[in-house]
Design an enzyme around this catalytic site. Sequence first.
Site, PDB file in Angstrom:
ATOM      1  N   ARG A  68      -5.914 -33.773  25.325  1.00 36.67           N
ATOM      2  CA  ARG A  68      -6.852 -33.063  24.447  1.00 36.67           C
ATOM      3  C   ARG A  68      -6.733 -33.570  23.012  1.00 36.67           C
ATOM      4  NH1 ARG A  68      -6.548 -26.765  24.958  1.00 36.67           N
ATOM      5  NH2 ARG A  68      -4.713 -27.048  23.654  1.00 36.67           N
ATOM      6  N   GLU A  99     -15.908 -17.048  24.145  1.00 37.12           N
ATOM      7  CA  GLU A  99     -14.458 -16.854  24.169  1.00 37.12           C
ATOM      8  C   GLU A  99     -14.064 -16.022  22.961  1.00 37.12           C
ATOM      9  OE1 GLU A  99     -12.071 -20.344  23.216  1.00 37.12           O
ATOM     10  OE2 GLU A  99     -13.872 -21.419  22.597  1.00 37.12           O
ATOM     11  N   LYS A 107      -9.904 -29.099  19.229  1.00 36.39           N
ATOM     12  CA  LYS A 107      -9.019 -28.264  18.429  1.00 36.39           C
ATOM     13  C   LYS A 107      -9.026 -28.747  16.980  1.00 36.39           C
ATOM     14  CE  LYS A 107      -5.404 -25.438  20.095  1.00 36.39           C
ATOM     15  NZ  LYS A 107      -6.123 -24.282  20.649  1.00 36.39           N
TER      16      LYS A 107
HETATM   17  C1  LIG Z   1      -6.261 -23.376  21.664  1.00 41.94           C
HETATM   18  C2  LIG Z   1      -7.461 -22.556  21.972  1.00 41.94           C
HETATM   19  C3  LIG Z   1      -7.614 -21.867  23.193  1.00 41.94           C
HETATM   20  C4  LIG Z   1      -6.540 -21.823  24.239  1.00 41.94           C
HETATM   21  O1  LIG Z   1      -6.177 -23.064  24.724  1.00 41.94           O
HETATM   22  P1  LIG Z   1      -4.778 -23.278  25.451  1.00 41.94           P
HETATM   23  O2  LIG Z   1      -4.739 -24.731  25.721  1.00 41.94           O
HETATM   24  O3  LIG Z   1      -4.790 -22.452  26.671  1.00 41.94           O
HETATM   25  O4  LIG Z   1      -3.732 -22.825  24.500  1.00 41.94           O
HETATM   26  C5  LIG Z   1      -8.790 -21.187  23.418  1.00 41.94           C
HETATM   27  N1  LIG Z   1      -9.773 -21.149  22.492  1.00 41.94           N
HETATM   28  C6  LIG Z   1      -9.660 -21.778  21.308  1.00 41.94           C
HETATM   29  C7  LIG Z   1     -10.785 -21.708  20.353  1.00 41.94           C
HETATM   30  C8  LIG Z   1      -8.511 -22.508  21.012  1.00 41.94           C
HETATM   31  O5  LIG Z   1      -8.404 -23.131  19.840  1.00 41.94           O
END
Ligand SMILES: *Cc1c(COP(=O)(O)O)cnc(C)c1O
Length: 337
Positions: free
Chosen positions: A81, A219, A183
């Site tokens: 990622r 989300e 991210k």
């Molecule tokens: C990091 C994140 C998540 C969760 O991702 P994981 O890899 O499970 O920690 C979900 N939504 C957003 C917006 C994120 O930045």
Amino acid sequence: MVKINWDSLGFDVVPTKSMFKATCIQGGKWEGGSIIPYGNIELSPAANVLNYGQGAFEGVKAFRTVKNNIVLFRVDKNAERMAFSTRRLCIPEMDVDFFINAVLKTVKDNVDYIPPYGKGSLYIRPVVWGTSPGIGVKPATDYTFMIFVSPVGPYFKKGLKPLNLKIANQFHRAAPKGIGNIKAIGNYSASLYPLAQAKKEGYDEVIYLDAVSEERIEETGSANLFIYKNGIIKTPPLSGSILGGVTRDSVCVISQKLLNIPVEESDVFIKDLEEADEVFCTGTAVVVSPIGKITFNEKTFEINKNKIGPITKKIRESILGIQREESIDLYGWLKYL
Ligand SMILES: *Cc1c(COP(=O)(O)O)cnc(C)c1O
């Protein structure tokens, strides 16, 4: 020996022994890097990241297991990622092995800060920034990659008590074809105000709707969402404005392969939340957290009588079981230190 009260850990920064630092300058490659004492760093006020937000991060956890091993959970997924995020932000693409080796080095040098078995985990924060100065809008020429760590306990202070969430009707987290699926550090600045407002009103977090129809659930600010209804688990598809969580993927695998519960990646509407038997959110920080109450436009509904449901509990325990080596790592998700 480090003096930490392992029983009172929350989700805060605890300074540790050291951190990792590497640079990539003038179109070079990511290589080398070193462990340096934990502490402040120096940056130009004109650094690209400080002005235009050219930066991406990751979140990984290390655990001390029941067998007294130290393991990282699915760090290869975080590495992939990071490569994806850096590409989208014009940051020199970081290769997977470089990322994983840097994480391993940092954790090794800070083993004393990994909580004892069952008391939490070491949260690992890799972050990469454009650091060269500039005021014209363009990608930086120089980049810095750092990793710091912090021992953490539960993300939400209320522990496993179901969360009370609000569906945002005034704000969006991400737009289609934007950067909601990587991210990027900037995504979080957009969600600070809605989150602060919601907390003032007594909610724990915010649920965001899709920016086009405002009908589909996406989300929360930092975790993916799932519902359980009539024997089926559902989560919104990765349409482009949802972050593809490692925990989200783990929940899909565990539900289908281990618990024999079918998973559908399909649209989830507000009505589906209201009618669900269980609703939960997932992320490295929150693991799997039950949601007990949701409010939209002043209307509040309860899910499973505001109690943690059996499926949510089972999935949560399955993930924690693998992370703590209490159960078999069937899918090869653990990397040993
Ligand atoms: C990091 C994140 C998540 C969760 O991702 P994981 O890899 O499970 O920690 C979900 N939504 C957003 C917006 C994120 O930045």
